[in-house]
Scaffold this motif. Structure first.
Motif, short mmCIF file in Angstrom:
data_model
loop_
_atom_site.label_atom_id
_atom_site.label_comp_id
_atom_site.label_asym_id
_atom_site.label_seq_id
_atom_site.Cartn_x
_atom_site.Cartn_y
_atom_site.Cartn_z
N LEU A 147 1.21 -1.15 0.23
CA LEU A 147 0.41 -0.10 0.38
C LEU A 147 1.04 1.31 0.09
CD1 LEU A 147 -3.59 -0.01 1.87
CD2 LEU A 147 -1.28 2.39 2.71
N GLU A 148 0.30 1.97 -0.42
CA GLU A 148 0.97 3.19 -0.70
C GLU A 148 0.32 4.46 0.43
OE1 GLU A 148 2.86 4.51 -4.58
OE2 GLU A 148 3.98 2.63 -4.49
N LEU A 149 0.63 5.27 0.92
CA LEU A 149 -0.41 6.42 1.56
C LEU A 149 -0.04 7.62 1.62
CD1 LEU A 149 -3.02 6.75 2.67
CD2 LEU A 149 -1.65 7.11 4.28
N HIS A 150 -0.90 8.92 0.60
CA HIS A 150 0.31 9.92 -0.06
C HIS A 150 -1.10 10.97 1.29
CE1 HIS A 150 -0.30 14.08 -1.88
NE2 HIS A 150 1.01 13.68 -1.34
N VAL A 151 0.24 12.23 2.01
CA VAL A 151 -0.48 12.35 2.79
C VAL A 151 -0.35 13.87 2.90
CG1 VAL A 151 -0.96 12.78 5.48
CG2 VAL A 151 -0.44 10.51 5.11
N LEU A 152 -1.08 15.09 2.69
CA LEU A 152 -1.07 15.96 2.75
C LEU A 152 -1.48 17.24 3.68
CD1 LEU A 152 -0.54 18.63 0.75
CD2 LEU A 152 -2.59 18.51 -0.52
N ALA A 153 -0.73 17.52 4.29
CA ALA A 153 -1.30 18.87 5.52
C ALA A 153 -0.54 20.02 5.27
CB ALA A 153 -0.87 17.77 6.68
N ARG A 154 -1.83 20.43 5.63
CA ARG A 154 -1.66 22.23 5.38
C ARG A 154 -2.25 23.53 6.62
NH1 ARG A 154 -4.43 22.25 -0.64
NH2 ARG A 154 -5.63 20.69 -0.02
N ASP A 155 -1.89 24.41 7.01
CA ASP A 155 -2.63 24.79 8.08
C ASP A 155 -3.59 25.77 7.68
OD1 ASP A 155 -1.94 27.51 6.32
OD2 ASP A 155 0.20 27.61 8.43
N PRO A 156 -3.93 26.74 8.38
CA PRO A 156 -5.55 27.03 7.90
C PRO A 156 -5.05 28.14 6.84
CG PRO A 156 -5.78 26.75 10.07
CD PRO A 156 -4.20 26.35 10.05
N ALA A 157 -3.68 28.79 6.62
CA ALA A 157 -3.46 29.88 5.72
C ALA A 157 -2.90 28.83 4.17
CB ALA A 157 -2.33 30.79 6.27
N GLY A 158 -3.60 27.94 3.99
CA GLY A 158 -2.17 26.88 3.04
C GLY A 158 -1.55 26.78 2.40
N LYS A 159 -0.26 26.80 3.82
CA LYS A 159 0.73 26.23 3.61
C LYS A 159 0.39 25.30 4.06
CE LYS A 159 4.71 26.90 6.43
NZ LYS A 159 5.65 28.02 7.61
N VAL A 160 1.55 24.51 2.93
CA VAL A 160 1.86 22.64 3.17
C VAL A 160 2.91 22.49 4.97
CG1 VAL A 160 3.26 21.06 2.14
CG2 VAL A 160 1.78 23.14 0.87
N VAL A 161 1.80 21.43 5.22
CA VAL A 161 3.93 21.53 6.44
C VAL A 161 3.67 19.73 6.39
CG1 VAL A 161 2.70 20.34 9.17
CG2 VAL A 161 1.67 22.69 7.95
N LEU A 162 3.28 18.98 5.35
CA LEU A 162 3.23 18.26 5.48
C LEU A 162 3.08 17.51 3.81
CD1 LEU A 162 5.36 15.59 6.44
CD2 LEU A 162 2.98 14.83 6.84
N ASP A 163 3.81 16.49 2.96
CA ASP A 163 3.25 16.31 1.72
C ASP A 163 4.46 15.05 1.37
OD1 ASP A 163 2.77 15.37 -0.54
OD2 ASP A 163 2.89 18.15 -1.77
#
Length: 210
Positions: A147-163
């Motif tokens: 399995l490959e899992l893509h995780v995208l995380a952003r703060d409320p301003a839209g800044k990418v925290v994790l990709d």
């Protein structure tokens, strides 16, 4: 990585008949989310939750996504497994992030949400499974999932925290000789793999925002 220790396998004639039936069967199996396949709830690595809300954001079409396909192995190649990977991912993500953050909510839209700490969008990018019989000299079956899992995380301003893409590699489930529900052996392995990959993502996101 072997997920369980199955111990010695001593098949009898009933077990051999069950394996033969699985090899020749063209059955279709459907499985779903099962919380009993997951570890007991526990705090994260530090034992302290980060103050703030996490939104597990998955568009409705991602939540509704159901994988349906054949195993990559010759064993049981005529069978079909249907598994709602979208909803399983969502529900496991909520449980995992609740260990590390004080508030977690699953949402299908970011509209109307504010004041949260981070929004996390997990999505299974690739999935395949197999029934490994050669590993057991043809006397038992070991389900395998990848399995490959893509995780995208952003703060409320839209800044990418994790990709980041988290890859499980080939993971072995519980070896069995005869089972009335072989698809559930694969389902259990999927749950455990998603738990592990989402736990890695939660640790990474926690470090990035705290």
């Amino acid at each position: 990585m072997k997920m369980t220790n199955a111990g010695s396998v001593r098949p009898g004639w009933r077990g051999m008949l069950a394996i033969a039936a699985l090899l020749l069967s063209g059955c279709a199996y459907s499985v779903g989310y099962n919380s009993t396949y997951l570890p007991a709830p526990a705090a994260g690595a530090t034992g302290e939750r980060v103050a703030g809300q996490v939104l597990i954001y998955m568009p409705q079409e991602d939540v509704d996504w159901v994988y349906s396909g054949h195993p990559t192995s010759f064993t049981a190649s005529a069978t079909t497994l249907s598994i709602p990977l979208g909803s399983i991912t969502q529900q496991i993500a909520v449980r995992v992030f609740a260990r590390d953050f004080s508030s977690v909510q699953a949402v299908t839209s970011l509209e109307g949400h504010s004041g949260y700490l981070v929004e996390v969008q997990p999505k299974v990018r690739h999935f395949e499974y197999a029934y490994n019989q050669l590993r057991n000299l043809g006397l038992a079956i070991t389900p395998e999932v990848s399995l490959e899992l893509h995780v995208l995380a952003r703060d409320p301003a839209g800044k990418v925290v994790l990709d980041k893409v988290y890859e499980s590699g080939a993971v072995q489930g519980e070896t069995y000789v005869a089972s009335a529900s072989p698809a559930e052996k694969t389902n259990a392995a999927v749950h455990q793999v998603l738990w592990r990959l989402l736990s890695q993502a939660a640790t990474d996101i926690r470090a990035a925002v705290h």
